[in-house]
Scaffold this motif. Structure first.
Motif, PDB file in Angstrom:
ATOM      1  N   ARG A 105      81.273  36.312  40.134  1.00 13.86           N
ATOM      2  CA  ARG A 105      81.927  37.380  41.179  1.00 13.86           C
ATOM      3  C   ARG A 105      81.099  36.975  42.295  1.00 13.86           C
ATOM      4  O   ARG A 105      81.530  36.914  43.397  1.00 13.86           O
ATOM      5  CB  ARG A 105      81.375  38.767  40.724  1.00 13.86           C
ATOM      6  CG  ARG A 105      82.041  39.823  41.926  1.00 13.86           C
ATOM      7  CD  ARG A 105      83.072  39.893  42.246  1.00 13.86           C
ATOM      8  NE  ARG A 105      83.687  40.645  43.339  1.00 13.86           N
ATOM      9  CZ  ARG A 105      83.099  40.608  44.639  1.00 13.86           C
ATOM     10  NH1 ARG A 105      82.901  39.404  45.037  1.00 13.86           N
ATOM     11  NH2 ARG A 105      83.454  41.699  45.378  1.00 13.86           N
ATOM     12  N   TYR A 106      79.925  36.854  42.195  1.00 16.00           N
ATOM     13  CA  TYR A 106      78.653  36.796  43.334  1.00 16.00           C
ATOM     14  C   TYR A 106      78.352  35.248  43.594  1.00 16.00           C
ATOM     15  O   TYR A 106      78.079  35.043  44.916  1.00 16.00           O
ATOM     16  CB  TYR A 106      77.738  37.629  43.530  1.00 16.00           C
ATOM     17  CG  TYR A 106      78.084  38.908  43.294  1.00 16.00           C
ATOM     18  CD1 TYR A 106      78.673  39.816  44.432  1.00 16.00           C
ATOM     19  CD2 TYR A 106      78.504  39.830  42.115  1.00 16.00           C
ATOM     20  CE1 TYR A 106      79.361  40.854  44.409  1.00 16.00           C
ATOM     21  CE2 TYR A 106      78.927  41.015  41.946  1.00 16.00           C
ATOM     22  CZ  TYR A 106      79.262  41.577  43.133  1.00 16.00           C
ATOM     23  OH  TYR A 106      79.742  42.910  43.068  1.00 16.00           O
ATOM     24  N   ASP A 228      80.028  45.787  39.786  1.00 14.36           N
ATOM     25  CA  ASP A 228      80.894  46.487  40.404  1.00 14.36           C
ATOM     26  C   ASP A 228      81.098  47.965  39.726  1.00 14.36           C
ATOM     27  O   ASP A 228      81.337  48.953  40.249  1.00 14.36           O
ATOM     28  CB  ASP A 228      82.260  45.862  40.658  1.00 14.36           C
ATOM     29  CG  ASP A 228      82.309  44.620  41.527  1.00 14.36           C
ATOM     30  OD1 ASP A 228      81.154  44.567  42.398  1.00 14.36           O
ATOM     31  OD2 ASP A 228      82.873  43.616  41.296  1.00 14.36           O
ATOM     32  N   MET A 246      72.189  40.002  45.096  1.00 12.41           N
ATOM     33  CA  MET A 246      73.369  39.329  45.412  1.00 12.41           C
ATOM     34  C   MET A 246      74.698  40.425  45.148  1.00 12.41           C
ATOM     35  O   MET A 246      75.592  39.894  45.882  1.00 12.41           O
ATOM     36  CB  MET A 246      73.498  37.990  44.496  1.00 12.41           C
ATOM     37  CG  MET A 246      73.827  38.251  43.216  1.00 12.41           C
ATOM     38  SD  MET A 246      73.925  36.754  42.357  1.00 12.41           S
ATOM     39  CE  MET A 246      72.315  36.617  41.918  1.00 12.41           C
ATOM     40  N   TYR A 248      75.201  43.367  46.142  1.00 14.86           N
ATOM     41  CA  TYR A 248      75.274  44.405  47.241  1.00 14.86           C
ATOM     42  C   TYR A 248      75.800  43.514  48.298  1.00 14.86           C
ATOM     43  O   TYR A 248      75.355  42.721  48.958  1.00 14.86           O
ATOM     44  CB  TYR A 248      73.942  44.983  47.636  1.00 14.86           C
ATOM     45  CG  TYR A 248      74.100  45.840  48.705  1.00 14.86           C
ATOM     46  CD1 TYR A 248      74.698  46.895  48.641  1.00 14.86           C
ATOM     47  CD2 TYR A 248      73.553  45.493  50.058  1.00 14.86           C
ATOM     48  CE1 TYR A 248      74.795  48.099  49.578  1.00 14.86           C
ATOM     49  CE2 TYR A 248      73.962  46.650  51.226  1.00 14.86           C
ATOM     50  CZ  TYR A 248      74.467  47.478  50.875  1.00 14.86           C
ATOM     51  OH  TYR A 248      74.558  48.326  52.147  1.00 14.86           O
ATOM     52  N   ASP A 249      77.078  44.257  48.860  1.00 18.09           N
ATOM     53  CA  ASP A 249      77.734  43.593  50.052  1.00 18.09           C
ATOM     54  C   ASP A 249      77.729  44.572  51.113  1.00 18.09           C
ATOM     55  O   ASP A 249      78.158  45.566  50.928  1.00 18.09           O
ATOM     56  CB  ASP A 249      79.146  43.249  49.791  1.00 18.09           C
ATOM     57  CG  ASP A 249      79.969  42.519  50.844  1.00 18.09           C
ATOM     58  OD1 ASP A 249      79.613  42.952  51.814  1.00 18.09           O
ATOM     59  OD2 ASP A 249      80.767  41.778  50.565  1.00 18.09           O
ATOM     60  N   ALA A 252      81.447  45.729  52.187  1.00 22.76           N
ATOM     61  CA  ALA A 252      82.223  46.443  50.941  1.00 22.76           C
ATOM     62  C   ALA A 252      81.413  47.574  50.528  1.00 22.76           C
ATOM     63  O   ALA A 252      82.044  48.634  50.121  1.00 22.76           O
ATOM     64  CB  ALA A 252      82.452  45.388  49.858  1.00 22.76           C
ATOM     65  N   ASP A 253      80.174  47.322  50.539  1.00 19.34           N
ATOM     66  CA  ASP A 253      79.423  48.413  49.863  1.00 19.34           C
ATOM     67  C   ASP A 253      78.471  49.390  51.014  1.00 19.34           C
ATOM     68  O   ASP A 253      77.371  50.142  51.005  1.00 19.34           O
ATOM     69  CB  ASP A 253      78.235  47.958  48.854  1.00 19.34           C
ATOM     70  CG  ASP A 253      79.022  47.267  48.000  1.00 19.34           C
ATOM     71  OD1 ASP A 253      80.048  47.538  47.424  1.00 19.34           O
ATOM     72  OD2 ASP A 253      78.431  46.185  47.521  1.00 19.34           O
ATOM     73  N   SER A 254      79.355  49.563  52.197  1.00 23.96           N
ATOM     74  CA  SER A 254      78.668  50.222  53.475  1.00 23.96           C
ATOM     75  C   SER A 254      78.531  51.786  53.182  1.00 23.96           C
ATOM     76  O   SER A 254      77.490  52.269  53.771  1.00 23.96           O
ATOM     77  CB  SER A 254      79.527  50.163  54.729  1.00 23.96           C
ATOM     78  OG  SER A 254      80.943  50.680  54.380  1.00 23.96           O
TER      79      SER A 254
END
Length: 324
Positions: A105-106, A228, A246, A248-249, A252-254
């Protein structure tokens, strides 16, 4: 003795002795497989499989050794085919990779996108599983490469090479009390319900070691193999998440805050491994270097000729491994 017979006993052994399922997988008939296995046993003078009526019940001691050798022969045949393909069609073939969700995924998307663009006639297969499943798939030749953080270093039949180092972060909702802390401690985390990886996944052992060495007990209330999923349950208020940084986006994860945890846990190393004796095609070397630029072809070839973990560690000693 025919190569087809060796393939049949190997496949039956790896389909839980289910001849019908093996026949479906190989697009042939169940009676045909049973007949060929019997012919092989008659020629060898020993039974490969014990039976109860028409059903296979177990692999005999002789069968265990025969199937092991059959697997080696089949892998060598595949190696011969790869050599021929490399000279006839160097940019055609397949690449089979087994890895965990976090890597798939990352870490891998950009690498795979670039690889597919460069080699449109190479069929790329991505398999996901537990680290032990991933290592087993590489060791048996079911896949070409295994990519994982845990589980690979214990396999003596794999050539394992360090790709990159990484650490964890703590993820909490923005309104969580820990979000206001400038520097977290293990004592703070020990007082919280924790949501993190299943043991054996994505460097989980480093987390447990840190708490144990500090004389603390981690209150792990929920585990998952998927970062996720972990973040989803953090959002539901189940606990404080500990994931690979890695994963944590910021976009997308604001709704979550990522707090650094590199001072709390030792770094982990993601490795790529392949079975000893594997013939690597040109595009396979290229994939490795795309994923880990420091692992150039010369270094990978040198690694493939080393024996044992100590020799590999000596080869990579002093090598600058990037951090993500």
């Amino acid at each position: 003795m025919k190569l087809q017979q060796l393939r049949y006993i190997w496949e039956v052994a790896h389909h839980d002795l289910n001849v019908s399922a093996t026949a479906n997988e190989l697009f042939t008939s169940q009676p045909g497989i049973s007949k060929q296995i019997r012919l092989l046993e008659d020629e060898l003078g020993v039974e490969v499989f014990a039976r109860s009526g028409k059903h296979l019940t177990r692999i005999t001691p002789a069968g265990e050794s025969i199937i092991l050798e059959a697997g080696e022969i089949l892998r060598r045949v595949e190696g011969i085919k790869k050599i021929a393909q490399e000279y006839c069609h160097h940019d055609r073939g397949e690449l089979r990779i087994a890895t965990t969700h976090t890597q798939a995924r990352y870490a891998l998307p950009d690498v795979i996108r670039g690889f597919i663009a460069a080699y449109p006639e190479v069929s790329l297969q991505l398999h996901q599983g537990t680290p032990s499943q991933i290592a087993e798939m590489a060791a048996t030749g079911a896949v070409d490469f295994a990519i994982a953080t845990e589980g690979l270093e214990r396999r003596q039949d794999l050539i394992m090479m360090p790709c990159y180092r990484w650490n964890r972060c703590i993820v909490v909702p923005r309104e969580h009390p820990l979000a206001q802390q400038r520097s977290l401690t293990l004592e703070m985390l020990a007082q919280q319900p924790l949501v993190t990886y299943v043991f054996g996944f994505t460097g989980r052992s480093k987390l447990d070691e840190a708490f144990n060495q500090a004389g603390l007990t981690a209150n792990v209330v929920f585990t998952a193999a998927d970062a996720d999923v972990i973040k989803t349950y953090v959002r539901l208020g189940l606990g404080v998440g500990i994931v690979a940084h890695m994963a944590y986006d910021p976009v997308a994860d604001s709704d979550l805050v990522a707090l650094p945890a590199g001072h709390l846990f030792d770094t982990s190393t993601t490795r790529i491994g392949f079975r000893k004796g594997t013939f690597l095609r040109g595009y396979m070397y290229d994939f490795i270097e795309r994923f880990a630029p420091h692992l150039n072809r010369d270094l990978v070839e040198a690694a493939s000729h080393r024996n044992g973990k100590a020799e590999l560690e000596e080869l990579f000693q002093g090598l600058e491994i990037p951090t993500r």
